[in-house]
Write a protein that holds these residues in place. Structure first.
Motif, PDB file in Angstrom:
ATOM      1  N   VAL A 135       0.857  -1.182   0.000  1.00 13.11           N
ATOM      2  CA  VAL A 135       0.000   0.000   0.000  1.00 13.11           C
ATOM      3  C   VAL A 135       0.895   1.233   0.000  1.00 13.11           C
ATOM      4  CG1 VAL A 135      -1.691   1.319   1.329  1.00 13.11           C
ATOM      5  CG2 VAL A 135      -1.907  -1.177   1.149  1.00 13.11           C
ATOM      6  N   THR A 136       0.757   2.045  -1.019  1.00 13.39           N
ATOM      7  CA  THR A 136       1.602   3.237  -1.136  1.00 13.39           C
ATOM      8  C   THR A 136       0.900   4.516  -0.696  1.00 13.39           C
ATOM      9  OG1 THR A 136       0.960   3.408  -3.466  1.00 13.39           O
ATOM     10  CG2 THR A 136       3.028   2.269  -2.971  1.00 13.39           C
ATOM     11  N   ARG A 137      -0.452   4.478  -0.700  1.00 11.70           N
ATOM     12  CA  ARG A 137      -1.177   5.705  -0.372  1.00 11.70           C
ATOM     13  C   ARG A 137      -2.611   5.366   0.010  1.00 11.70           C
ATOM     14  NH1 ARG A 137      -2.516  10.557  -4.606  1.00 11.70           N
ATOM     15  NH2 ARG A 137      -3.098  12.171  -3.102  1.00 11.70           N
ATOM     16  N   VAL A 138      -3.173   6.150   0.933  1.00  9.04           N
ATOM     17  CA  VAL A 138      -4.605   6.053   1.252  1.00  9.04           C
ATOM     18  C   VAL A 138      -5.182   7.470   1.223  1.00  9.04           C
ATOM     19  CG1 VAL A 138      -4.390   3.940   2.612  1.00  9.04           C
ATOM     20  CG2 VAL A 138      -4.179   6.154   3.752  1.00  9.04           C
ATOM     21  N   VAL A 139      -6.369   7.596   0.648  1.00  9.50           N
ATOM     22  CA  VAL A 139      -6.996   8.908   0.496  1.00  9.50           C
ATOM     23  C   VAL A 139      -8.472   8.794   0.846  1.00  9.50           C
ATOM     24  CG1 VAL A 139      -7.539  10.802  -1.078  1.00  9.50           C
ATOM     25  CG2 VAL A 139      -5.399   9.518  -1.369  1.00  9.50           C
ATOM     26  N   GLN A 140      -8.971   9.730   1.659  1.00  4.68           N
ATOM     27  CA  GLN A 140     -10.404   9.751   1.935  1.00  4.68           C
ATOM     28  C   GLN A 140     -11.097  10.639   0.913  1.00  4.68           C
ATOM     29  OE1 GLN A 140     -11.783  11.033   5.849  1.00  4.68           O
ATOM     30  NE2 GLN A 140     -13.399   9.494   5.745  1.00  4.68           N
ATOM     31  N   ILE A 149      -4.402   2.863  -2.559  1.00  5.69           N
ATOM     32  CA  ILE A 149      -3.596   2.662  -3.765  1.00  5.69           C
ATOM     33  C   ILE A 149      -2.512   1.642  -3.431  1.00  5.69           C
ATOM     34  CG2 ILE A 149      -2.076   3.709  -5.464  1.00  5.69           C
ATOM     35  CD1 ILE A 149      -4.468   5.912  -3.568  1.00  5.69           C
ATOM     36  N   ALA A 150      -2.533   0.510  -4.120  1.00  6.28           N
ATOM     37  CA  ALA A 150      -1.584  -0.574  -3.852  1.00  6.28           C
ATOM     38  C   ALA A 150      -1.189  -1.225  -5.171  1.00  6.28           C
ATOM     39  CB  ALA A 150      -2.199  -1.606  -2.921  1.00  6.28           C
ATOM     40  N   GLU A 152      -0.156   0.036  -7.790  1.00  6.39           N
ATOM     41  CA  GLU A 152      -0.688   0.844  -8.893  1.00  6.39           C
ATOM     42  C   GLU A 152      -2.154   0.545  -9.211  1.00  6.39           C
ATOM     43  OE1 GLU A 152       1.942   0.526 -12.217  1.00  6.39           O
ATOM     44  OE2 GLU A 152       3.621   1.449 -11.154  1.00  6.39           O
ATOM     45  N   GLU A 153      -2.861  -0.080  -8.280  1.00  2.00           N
ATOM     46  CA  GLU A 153      -4.294  -0.326  -8.416  1.00  2.00           C
ATOM     47  C   GLU A 153      -5.033   0.463  -7.339  1.00  2.00           C
ATOM     48  OE1 GLU A 153      -5.924  -2.138 -10.651  1.00  2.00           O
ATOM     49  OE2 GLU A 153      -4.182  -2.987 -11.692  1.00  2.00           O
ATOM     50  N   ASN A 154      -6.268   0.898  -7.655  1.00  5.75           N
ATOM     51  CA  ASN A 154      -7.101   1.636  -6.705  1.00  5.75           C
ATOM     52  C   ASN A 154      -8.229   0.747  -6.174  1.00  5.75           C
ATOM     53  OD1 ASN A 154      -5.491   3.747  -7.461  1.00  5.75           O
ATOM     54  ND2 ASN A 154      -7.156   5.108  -8.073  1.00  5.75           N
ATOM     55  N   TYR A 155      -8.448   0.807  -4.837  1.00  8.70           N
ATOM     56  CA  TYR A 155      -9.510   0.044  -4.199  1.00  8.70           C
ATOM     57  C   TYR A 155     -10.290   1.002  -3.295  1.00  8.70           C
ATOM     58  CZ  TYR A 155      -6.316  -3.783  -5.467  1.00  8.70           C
ATOM     59  OH  TYR A 155      -5.477  -4.648  -6.136  1.00  8.70           O
ATOM     60  N   GLU A 156     -11.611   0.909  -3.311  1.00  5.84           N
ATOM     61  CA  GLU A 156     -12.435   1.811  -2.500  1.00  5.84           C
ATOM     62  C   GLU A 156     -13.162   1.029  -1.405  1.00  5.84           C
ATOM     63  OE1 GLU A 156     -14.739   5.564  -3.900  1.00  5.84           O
ATOM     64  OE2 GLU A 156     -16.212   3.923  -3.843  1.00  5.84           O
ATOM     65  N   PHE A 157     -13.179   1.612  -0.182  1.00  7.52           N
ATOM     66  CA  PHE A 157     -13.763   0.926   0.960  1.00  7.52           C
ATOM     67  C   PHE A 157     -14.621   1.859   1.801  1.00  7.52           C
ATOM     68  CE2 PHE A 157      -9.692  -1.218   0.077  1.00  7.52           C
ATOM     69  CZ  PHE A 157     -10.170  -2.493  -0.190  1.00  7.52           C
ATOM     70  N   ASP A 158     -15.646   1.261   2.440  1.00  9.93           N
ATOM     71  CA  ASP A 158     -16.470   1.996   3.403  1.00  9.93           C
ATOM     72  C   ASP A 158     -15.719   2.181   4.726  1.00  9.93           C
ATOM     73  OD1 ASP A 158     -18.886   1.971   1.731  1.00  9.93           O
ATOM     74  OD2 ASP A 158     -18.916  -0.177   2.158  1.00  9.93           O
ATOM     75  N   LEU A 159     -14.916   1.180   5.075  1.00 13.47           N
ATOM     76  CA  LEU A 159     -14.151   1.217   6.326  1.00 13.47           C
ATOM     77  C   LEU A 159     -12.730   0.756   6.041  1.00 13.47           C
ATOM     78  CD1 LEU A 159     -13.864   1.388   9.449  1.00 13.47           C
ATOM     79  CD2 LEU A 159     -14.716  -0.977   9.557  1.00 13.47           C
ATOM     80  N   LEU A 160     -11.769   1.524   6.530  1.00 11.50           N
ATOM     81  CA  LEU A 160     -10.356   1.172   6.387  1.00 11.50           C
ATOM     82  C   LEU A 160      -9.794   0.851   7.769  1.00 11.50           C
ATOM     83  CD1 LEU A 160      -7.726   0.975   4.711  1.00 11.50           C
ATOM     84  CD2 LEU A 160      -7.406   3.431   5.117  1.00 11.50           C
TER      85      LEU A 160
END
Length: 394
Positions: A135-140, A149-150, A152-160
């Protein structure tokens, strides 16, 4: 997010780190029907630098969850600890009985095997593992969801959930984690005993010059051995020399172990304390060491990982919405941290004063019950206040 949403609809949950805290959280939440994705930067489960000790309350927690047999089969029980003062006063102490449990046992475990079993449990409940994934970055986002961002792929979550350890990259990136330089280092290796002590007891040796070492007998021929000392020692001495100095300085340790040589694998860990200033909120929660890590004394990191995961799960179950759940978890975690910090600060104060340690050893030596209650505090069987009252009455 309503209660119905939390209980009946699937949330998308991302968990960074597949150690005990991450895997246990994944197991709990996937069991509730949520869609859980685990991110793990390593390719395979590795044996960690850790005391590999599960305290009696950790054993009880797993038994209550009906997970003990599944996760702990084949591991050896611990009956208590031997406490050794700077003047070589040895005090065998045994985990005390309580109303909850007549016989209290700790556990020595191999972290690689334990972590593999726990991760397997999470995957069986439906969690998805992305290993060898950094995981290189997390953004709200503006919709309050989190993008991870992991690779070079993006994943979206309700809870991190950040379960990425004491040097949490998420905590550092979001400026939630404050590292505290304790000027301490832990030096770790595995040793074989020259003699069999015949009892399933861990050991804690308080040494002169603000040093201490912990022993956990993993098996008949393997002892988990750690020395905690001033980090300045590493500038003048090699880790090998420091361990051999400790072995030579103690009659008991000298009888138990041969000096380590160049073939002994030794690892060094520094930054032995951090403070998480955030804990939980806005769709984010920290568990395990990422939620706060204290200079080690009792090797209770595994218990803390399991317990914080359980607290988060229960908070979600008990809440009407996610904001309330995370606020409830934060209160529970801060209460736990408050008690542990008081206890840890007391022990660190004690360790730095050899005369006071020796007086304490004499005090404990006079009563087996007194010594047992002392070890009950360390083993999380007693709360600090309850334990000290029981010691004084014994």
């Amino acid at each position: 997010m309503s209660l119905a949403k939390l209980e009946n609809n699937k949330l998308k949950i991302g968990i960074v780190g597949a150690g005990p805290a991450g895997s246990m959280s994944a197991y709990f939440l996937a069991s509730q029907g949520h869609a859980v994705t685990l991110f793990e930067r390593k390719k395979e489960v590795e044996r960690k630098v850790c005391g590999e000790y599960l305290c009696p309350e950790g054993v009880r927690l797993l038994e209550e969850l009906n997970l003990f047999d599944r996760l702990c089969a084949g591991f050896e029980e611990l009956n208590g600890m031997v406490l050794v003062s700077p003047t070589n006063i040895s005090i065998p102490s045994y985990f005390p009985q309580t109303d909850k449990k007549k016989v209290n046992k700790g556990l020595s475990l191999n972290r690689k095997i334990f972590d593999q079993r726990l991760l397997g449990l999470a995957l069986e409940t439906g969690a998805v593992l992305l290993k060898d994934t950094t995981v290189t970055r997390v953004v709200q986002n503006t919709n309050q969801k989190w993008t991870v961002i992991a690779n070079e792929e993006n994943y979206e979550f309700d809870l991190l959930i950040a379960a990425d350890g004491r040097q949490s990259k998420i905590g550092h990136t979001l400026k939630h984690l404050k590292f505290i330089d304790t000027k301490r280092a832990a030096i770790h290796c595995y040793l074989s005993r020259k003699v069999d002590r015949g009892q399933r007891l861990g050991e804690m040796h308080i040494l002169n010059e603000n040093r201490y070492c912990g022993l956990d007998p993993i098996s008949d021929d393997e002892v988990n051995f750690s020395v905690v000392c001033d980090s300045k020692r590493l500038k003048k001495n090699t880790p090998q020399n420091i361990i051999n100095e400790v072995l030579a300085s103690s009659i008991r340790l000298n009888q138990m172990f041969d000096p380590v040589d160049d073939n002994t694998e030794i690892k060094v860990v520094t930054s032995l304390k951090n403070k998480n200033l955030y804990i939980a909120g806005n769709g984010l929660a920290y568990v395990g060491d990422a939620a706060g890590f204290i200079d080690p004394l009792t090797g209770e990191g595994i218990y803390n990982a399991l317990l914080t995961s359980k607290l988060l799960k229960e908070s979600i179950e008990q809440s009407e919405n996610m904001n309330h759940a995370l606020a409830l978890y934060k209160r529970k975690k801060n209460n736990l941290s408050f008690q542990k910090n008081i206890l840890n600060n007391f022990f660190q104060f004690l360790i730095k004063r050899p005369l006071l340690v020796n007086l304490t050893a004499v005090f404990l030596k006079k009563s087996q019950k007194r010594a047992n209650h002392f070890i009950g505090i360390i083993g999380n069987i007693h709360g600090p206040l309850t334990g000290f009252i029981k010691m004084l009455k014994a």
